[in-house]
Structure formats: structure tokens, C-alpha cells
Design a protein around this motif. Structure first.
Motif, PDB file in Angstrom:
ATOM      1  N   PRO A 233       0.791  -1.230   0.000  1.00  0.00           N
ATOM      2  CA  PRO A 233       0.000   0.000   0.000  1.00  0.00           C
ATOM      3  C   PRO A 233       0.822   1.278   0.000  1.00  0.00           C
ATOM      4  O   PRO A 233       0.403   2.289  -0.541  1.00  0.00           O
ATOM      5  N   GLY A 234       2.000   1.287   0.622  1.00  0.00           N
ATOM      6  CA  GLY A 234       2.785   2.515   0.731  1.00  0.00           C
ATOM      7  C   GLY A 234       2.398   3.330   1.947  1.00  0.00           C
ATOM      8  O   GLY A 234       1.302   3.185   2.517  1.00  0.00           O
ATOM      9  N   ALA A 235       3.288   4.218   2.349  1.00  0.00           N
ATOM     10  CA  ALA A 235       3.093   4.986   3.583  1.00  0.00           C
ATOM     11  C   ALA A 235       1.900   5.935   3.479  1.00  0.00           C
ATOM     12  O   ALA A 235       1.161   6.122   4.453  1.00  0.00           O
ATOM     13  N   ALA A 236       1.695   6.566   2.310  1.00  0.00           N
ATOM     14  CA  ALA A 236       0.603   7.535   2.173  1.00  0.00           C
ATOM     15  C   ALA A 236      -0.750   6.864   2.366  1.00  0.00           C
ATOM     16  O   ALA A 236      -1.646   7.406   3.036  1.00  0.00           O
ATOM     17  N   ALA A 237      -0.934   5.677   1.786  1.00  0.00           N
ATOM     18  CA  ALA A 237      -2.196   4.964   1.955  1.00  0.00           C
ATOM     19  C   ALA A 237      -2.328   4.411   3.370  1.00  0.00           C
ATOM     20  O   ALA A 237      -3.423   4.400   3.945  1.00  0.00           O
ATOM     21  N   ALA A 238      -1.211   3.950   3.953  1.00  0.00           N
ATOM     22  CA  ALA A 238      -1.252   3.408   5.314  1.00  0.00           C
ATOM     23  C   ALA A 238      -1.630   4.478   6.325  1.00  0.00           C
ATOM     24  O   ALA A 238      -2.180   4.175   7.385  1.00  0.00           O
ATOM     25  N   ALA A 239      -1.340   5.752   6.011  1.00  0.00           N
ATOM     26  CA  ALA A 239      -1.640   6.858   6.929  1.00  0.00           C
ATOM     27  C   ALA A 239      -3.053   7.400   6.745  1.00  0.00           C
ATOM     28  O   ALA A 239      -3.408   8.403   7.372  1.00  0.00           O
ATOM     29  N   ASP A 240      -3.865   6.767   5.896  1.00  0.00           N
ATOM     30  CA  ASP A 240      -5.226   7.242   5.637  1.00  0.00           C
ATOM     31  C   ASP A 240      -6.002   7.388   6.943  1.00  0.00           C
ATOM     32  O   ASP A 240      -6.087   6.450   7.737  1.00  0.00           O
ATOM     33  N   GLY A 241      -6.543   8.575   7.182  1.00  0.00           N
ATOM     34  CA  GLY A 241      -7.257   8.862   8.421  1.00  0.00           C
ATOM     35  C   GLY A 241      -6.357   9.325   9.548  1.00  0.00           C
ATOM     36  O   GLY A 241      -6.837   9.623  10.651  1.00  0.00           O
ATOM     37  N   LEU A 264      -0.253  16.248  -2.749  1.00  0.00           N
ATOM     38  CA  LEU A 264      -0.754  17.294  -1.861  1.00  0.00           C
ATOM     39  C   LEU A 264      -1.905  18.071  -2.508  1.00  0.00           C
ATOM     40  O   LEU A 264      -2.829  18.517  -1.832  1.00  0.00           O
ATOM     41  N   GLN A 265      -1.840  18.219  -3.827  1.00  0.00           N
ATOM     42  CA  GLN A 265      -2.871  18.987  -4.534  1.00  0.00           C
ATOM     43  C   GLN A 265      -4.156  18.194  -4.738  1.00  0.00           C
ATOM     44  O   GLN A 265      -5.248  18.760  -4.731  1.00  0.00           O
ATOM     45  N   THR A 266      -4.030  16.879  -4.912  1.00  0.00           N
ATOM     46  CA  THR A 266      -5.198  16.069  -5.273  1.00  0.00           C
ATOM     47  C   THR A 266      -5.665  15.133  -4.167  1.00  0.00           C
ATOM     48  O   THR A 266      -6.783  14.598  -4.249  1.00  0.00           O
ATOM     49  N   SER A 267      -4.810  14.902  -3.157  1.00  0.00           N
ATOM     50  CA  SER A 267      -5.115  13.931  -2.082  1.00  0.00           C
ATOM     51  C   SER A 267      -5.357  12.533  -2.636  1.00  0.00           C
ATOM     52  O   SER A 267      -6.146  11.756  -2.089  1.00  0.00           O
ATOM     53  N   THR A 268      -4.697  12.205  -3.746  1.00  0.00           N
ATOM     54  CA  THR A 268      -4.815  10.868  -4.320  1.00  0.00           C
ATOM     55  C   THR A 268      -3.434  10.243  -4.443  1.00  0.00           C
ATOM     56  O   THR A 268      -2.433  10.946  -4.636  1.00  0.00           O
ATOM     57  N   VAL A 269      -3.383   8.916  -4.329  1.00  0.00           N
ATOM     58  CA  VAL A 269      -2.127   8.187  -4.506  1.00  0.00           C
ATOM     59  C   VAL A 269      -2.322   7.175  -5.621  1.00  0.00           C
ATOM     60  O   VAL A 269      -3.402   6.602  -5.781  1.00  0.00           O
ATOM     61  N   GLN A 270      -1.275   6.980  -6.392  1.00  0.00           N
ATOM     62  CA  GLN A 270      -1.303   5.974  -7.451  1.00  0.00           C
ATOM     63  C   GLN A 270      -0.064   5.110  -7.308  1.00  0.00           C
ATOM     64  O   GLN A 270       1.048   5.524  -7.637  1.00  0.00           O
ATOM     65  N   PRO A 271      -0.221   3.889  -6.762  1.00  0.00           N
ATOM     66  CA  PRO A 271       0.935   3.007  -6.577  1.00  0.00           C
ATOM     67  C   PRO A 271       1.655   2.732  -7.885  1.00  0.00           C
ATOM     68  O   PRO A 271       1.062   2.808  -8.974  1.00  0.00           O
ATOM     69  N   VAL A 272       2.946   2.418  -7.795  1.00  0.00           N
ATOM     70  CA  VAL A 272       3.738   2.078  -8.979  1.00  0.00           C
ATOM     71  C   VAL A 272       3.092   0.868  -9.660  1.00  0.00           C
ATOM     72  O   VAL A 272       2.855  -0.165  -9.039  1.00  0.00           O
ATOM     73  N   GLY A 273       2.787   1.024 -10.939  1.00  0.00           N
ATOM     74  CA  GLY A 273       2.171  -0.057 -11.703  1.00  0.00           C
ATOM     75  C   GLY A 273       0.650  -0.061 -11.685  1.00  0.00           C
ATOM     76  O   GLY A 273       0.027  -0.834 -12.418  1.00  0.00           O
ATOM     77  N   ALA A 274       0.033   0.783 -10.866  1.00  0.00           N
ATOM     78  CA  ALA A 274      -1.429   0.822 -10.796  1.00  0.00           C
ATOM     79  C   ALA A 274      -1.994   1.666 -11.935  1.00  0.00           C
ATOM     80  O   ALA A 274      -1.332   2.573 -12.446  1.00  0.00           O
ATOM     81  N   THR A 275      -3.227   1.386 -12.329  1.00  0.00           N
ATOM     82  CA  THR A 275      -3.864   2.129 -13.417  1.00  0.00           C
ATOM     83  C   THR A 275      -4.814   3.199 -12.918  1.00  0.00           C
ATOM     84  O   THR A 275      -5.155   4.113 -13.659  1.00  0.00           O
ATOM     85  N   PRO A 277      -5.855   5.959  -9.598  1.00  0.00           N
ATOM     86  CA  PRO A 277      -5.469   6.558  -8.322  1.00  0.00           C
ATOM     87  C   PRO A 277      -6.499   6.243  -7.239  1.00  0.00           C
ATOM     88  O   PRO A 277      -7.631   5.831  -7.528  1.00  0.00           O
ATOM     89  N   ARG A 278      -6.089   6.464  -5.996  1.00  0.00           N
ATOM     90  CA  ARG A 278      -6.970   6.218  -4.855  1.00  0.00           C
ATOM     91  C   ARG A 278      -6.995   7.462  -3.982  1.00  0.00           C
ATOM     92  O   ARG A 278      -5.959   8.063  -3.704  1.00  0.00           O
ATOM     93  N   LYS A 279      -8.153   7.838  -3.524  1.00  0.00           N
ATOM     94  CA  LYS A 279      -8.319   9.012  -2.665  1.00  0.00           C
ATOM     95  C   LYS A 279      -7.967   8.637  -1.222  1.00  0.00           C
ATOM     96  O   LYS A 279      -8.391   7.588  -0.722  1.00  0.00           O
ATOM     97  N   VAL A 280      -7.190   9.470  -0.543  1.00  0.00           N
ATOM     98  CA  VAL A 280      -6.859   9.240   0.862  1.00  0.00           C
ATOM     99  C   VAL A 280      -7.023  10.542   1.634  1.00  0.00           C
ATOM    100  O   VAL A 280      -6.990  11.641   1.070  1.00  0.00           O
ATOM    101  N   ASN A 281      -7.193  10.409   2.925  1.00  0.00           N
ATOM    102  CA  ASN A 281      -7.357  11.558   3.821  1.00  0.00           C
ATOM    103  C   ASN A 281      -6.192  11.555   4.801  1.00  0.00           C
ATOM    104  O   ASN A 281      -6.216  10.842   5.808  1.00  0.00           O
ATOM    105  N   VAL A 282      -5.162  12.329   4.487  1.00  0.00           N
ATOM    106  CA  VAL A 282      -3.910  12.289   5.246  1.00  0.00           C
ATOM    107  C   VAL A 282      -3.469  13.702   5.600  1.00  0.00           C
ATOM    108  O   VAL A 282      -3.569  14.620   4.778  1.00  0.00           O
TER     109      VAL A 282
END
Length: 468
Positions: A233-241, A264-275, A277-282
């Protein structure tokens, strides 16, 4: 009696640098230059932590590590490797190493790896606190958070700013010297916020090879690159919430700075190789022991990212500017370490307290805690006297006096250049660097400033001598 750290490194200049950094931080060090001497020292002193260069003149470092782990599986080995040997470091981690250091590395990363190994914590940059945490009421530290003990005016301002900013979503940018408690400050911001029950994820941007950092921050999907055997998941997704703490932010590669700005501008993460993005609240809290604006001026840190992150700055003051706080921290640490080690100490003599107040503490709170731990482990109890202090800490008050100014006129005296005339320029450069390191007691950052070089350039030159 505490056992020393074991350093196995065959390059004399690097031995001097590493040993100086460790002893200045209060650690005892045993040094070996070959695998044979290292194994003999390992058997003799039984260290809990070994710093092992993987390239040794008489044997492969991985084979030596295997022998040491076979003798004592509980030992923590920190392997040291050159920038072009990341695969060997990964191999060492799979074989049982606790952590790895890729040259060039700075003192913060070096001491952080040693501290983690001594306390048994996971390596810096891979440590996380994903479990829910109870919300802390006051913006003060727990008994173990010695950096926040004290009632100096400087710390009162820090506490007030933390209480104010914690309730918002504003990005916090923490600056300060190594050892001043920047991560504790980030934790205090998290614990006093509405996110206190969420995860606090710490990532050290200077502790991870740059080619792996994107995956550590944003994650990756299985098969996206060689070695990606499962989704991460990566640190950004793990820190969600919760809160994502990015330490040593100025060490982040420019390409990743661009992706962080987009995050920082979009609050979305896209893992390497993913098609997708995912929204997170960090919430982002970052820190550096450098001057971030100077990093911007030098082109090492994006200006737009700087202004995006530098919303609420908090500067952690060095211990030498905190007055009587040093005594409060020392007393609290003495009480805590005495309980842990089963000792009975009653306090510090007036001479020790005066010395503590006068000492400049270049390693800040981390150095002070190492000194107190040294005293507690090596003595039975009673009143702490100057004789109990480690040899690396000057006994006389004159040790706190500033270094004398350089004699520029003498340095420029052409009659002193006679011994250098006729020698190759590379040899003259090496002599100059080694002499400067000796004057700076092995401190690469100090020598780099004196020579007007970057520390990484100086590290590369020292490493290059080993291969010559």
C-alpha cells in the motif's frame, strides 16, 4: 558493564569518521579493519550491534555476517555498502541484517540506524505505527519523550504552537538540528489532533535508496518491477485517516518531489504499476535538519513544494539554547534509566550540573541521553560525579570554549607549501581533506563547510580512496 559497538571497516579515513561520530554521541566503539580481526573482536566483546562494511580485504562481508549470526542470532548487524551495491544490501537484509546504510549517508541517518538497532526498533524509514492510538490531552510528552521535558521559554513557545496547530489540517514543517526531538514534535501534533485515534506513519526520506522511495511512499502493485512479489500500500495509503510524517524531506529526489506535490494537490495516490489513483485523507507533517530555503536556493528542493509544505513552521531549539532544561532532562533520564537497570542514583553533583549547563551538546538531547545511559550502566548508584562521565565528554569547563579562529595568514604562507610541490594534485587534495577531517574531529559536515564542499561530495571522495 556495557559492551561497545563493533565497527568493521578497512578504510582508515572512514574508520576515523564513523568512530568520531559514534563517540561524540556517547557510544563506546571497538574497531576492526579485516574480517578475521572483526570475528575475533565479535567473539571477545560480544557486541549487541555490529556495523559491517560488506567489502573487506580478506573476506566477503556477507559470509562474515553469516558466521556472526550463527554464533549469536540476536545480534543486530547494520551493513554498509556503496551506492552501486544496493542488490548486495538487499541480499544482506534477506540474510538477517537489521538495517543497511548506503554511502554517502549523513550523521542523522547513521546515528538513527544505531539507535534503532540498540533499542530493537525496526529500521528507520520502515517503521510505522499503524495501530490506533488514544488521544493525548496536553501537548506534552510522555516520560520517555525526554526532548519535551523542560519549562524554558523556547519550549513553552513550542507547546503553545503545537496546541494551536494540532486542531487544524494545516501542514506542519519542523526544522531543527539532529537530536532535538523533531519526530516527538510530530507525534505531539498528531496526538493532540482529531486524528489521534488514527495511524501515525513515519518515513525517513534520507534512509531509503531513491529508487525505492517512490514505492515506500505511494506503494506498488504485484509485478510492477523486479522484486515486487505482492501488492504494497505505501506509507501515504497506510496513513489514511491519520498523519504521515516525512522526515529529512529535503533528501527527497526531484522526480519524487513532483509526485508529492501532485499528491498534496489532489489527495490521491497511485501506486507504482497501478492504473487508477486512490483518494486518501492524510495530514502531512515534515521535518528536516537543513535550512529548507537554502535547499530551494541551491535547486535541491522545489520552490512550489516548499511553499506548499511550509505552512506552519516549528523550529525545535538546540539543547544549548534551552538553559535549565538540560538539568531537568538529565534528572528525568537518570531516574528512568536507573529503574530500567536496577540502579539507585540520587542525582548529580554540582560540578556535573555546571558542566552540563556549559557543554554545547552538539548531539542535543540524543547525546545527553547517551551520556546518562553510559553513567547508569557503568556505575552502581549514588551521586553522579565528573569521574563517572564518559571519556568523550570533556571534564573541564574550558572544553565549552569556542574553537579558535583559523589563522588565515599562516595558512596562506607560501613557505609551508614546499612539501606539496611536485606531488600529484589528487594526492595533495587527499592530504588536505584528511588534515581538515582531523581538525574537525572526524566530522564530515564540519569539514565540508570548511572546504566549501557538500558532505555527499566529501563522502564520495573518501569512498573513492578505498577503491584506488
Amino acid at each position: 558493564m556495557t559492551t561497545p559497538l563493533l565497527l568493521i571497516e578497512d578504510t582508515p579515513s572512514l574508520q576515523m569518521v564513523y568512530r568520531s561520530v559514534l563517540t561524540s554521541a556517547g557510544h563506546a566503539v571497538r574497531v576492526a579493519a579485516t574480517a578475521a580481526d572483526g570475528l575475533a573482536a565479535f567473539t571477545e566483546v560480544k557486541p549487541s550491534v555490529v556495523l559491517l562494511d560488506l567489502v573487506l580485504p580478506d573476506r566477503d562481508g556477507l559470509d562474515l555476517m553469516a558466521d556472526m549470526l550463527a554464533q549469536r542470532p540476536e545480534v543486530h548487524v547494520i551493513v554498509i555498502t556503496a551506492n552501486g551495491s544496493i542488490n548486495k544490501a538487499v541480499e544482506a537484509m534477506r540474510a538477517g541484517a537489521h538495517d543497511f546504510l548506503v554511502k554517502p549517508f549523513d550523521e542523522t541517518r547513521f546515528l538513527g540506524a544505531v539507535d534503532n538497532a540498540l533499542t530493537g526498533r525496526p529500521p528507520a524509514g520502515r517503521a510505522a505505527r499503524p495501530a490506533p492510538r488514544p488521544r493525548a490531552a496536553p501537548a506534552t510528552a510522555s516520560p520517555a519523550s525526554d526532548a519535551f521535558i523542560g519549562a524554558s521559554e523556547a519550549m513553552e513557545r513550542i507547546h503553545a504552537k503545537i496546541r494551536s496547530v494540532a486542531r487544524s489540517m494545516a501542514t506542519v514543517f519542523i526544522t531543527g538540528e539532529s537530536g532535538t526531538g523533531k519526530e516527538l514534535c510530530a507525534l505531539a501534533v498528531h496526538d493532540n489532533s482529531a486524528r489521534a485515534s488514527g495511524p501515525f506513519i513515519a518515513l525517513n526520506c534520507g534512509a531509503i535508496p531513491q529508487d525505492l522511495l517512490e514505492s515506500e511512499v505511494f506503494g506498488h502493485v504485484k509485478g510492477s518491477f523486479t522484486g515486487a512479489i505482492s501488492d504494497k500500500p505505501g506509507a501515504a495509503a497506510a496513513a489514511d485517516g491519520g498523519t504521515l510524517f516525512l522526515d529529512e524531506i529535503c533528501e527527497m529526489a526531484p522526480a519524487l518531489q513532483t509526485k508529492l506535490l501532485r499528491f498534496l494537490q489532489t489527495s490521491t495516490v497511485q501506486p507504482v504499476g497501478a492504473t487508477r489513483p486512490r483518494k486518501v485523507n492524510v495530514r502531512i507533517v515534515c521535518a528536516t535538519n537543513q535550512d529548507p530555503l537554502e535547499a530551494v536556493r541551491r535547486g535541491r528542493f522545489r520552490e512550489d513544494l516548499y511553499y506548499r509544505l511550509f505552512v506552519v513552521p516549528i523550529h525545535m531549539p538546540p539543547l544549548r539554547e534551552r538553559g535549565e532544561d538540560v538539568i531537568e532532562i538529565a534528572r528525568a533520564a537518570l531516574q528512568r534509566f536507573s529503574a530500567e537497570e536496577g540502579r539507585n542514583f540520587t542525582g548529580f553533583s554540582p560540578e556535573v550540573e555546571t558542566l552540563f549547563l556549559r557543554h554545547p551538546w552538539p548531539g542535543n538531547v540524543r547525546q545527553l541521553l547517551n551520556v546518562i545511559r553510559h553513567v547508569v550502566v557503568l556505575n552502581d548508584g549514588g551521586l553522579v560525579t565528573p569521574a563517572m562521565l564518559p571519556e568523550s565528554l570533556p571534564r573541564g569547563l574550558e572544553a565549552a570554549a569556542p574553537e579558535p579562529e583559523r589563522d588565515h595568514a599562516a595558512a596562506a604562507d607560501p613557505t609551508r607549501l614546499g612539501d606539496l610541490i611536485g606531488r600529484p594534485l589528487a594526492e595533495v587534495e587527499r592530504l588536505l581533506i584528511e588534515a581538515t577531517l582531523a581538525r574537525c574531529n572526524g566530522s564530515v559536515p564540519k569539514a565540508a563547510r570548511m572546504l566549501e564542499l557538500s558532505p555527499s561530495t566529501l563522502y564520495r571522495k573518501i569512498e573513492g580512496w578505498k577503491d584506488a
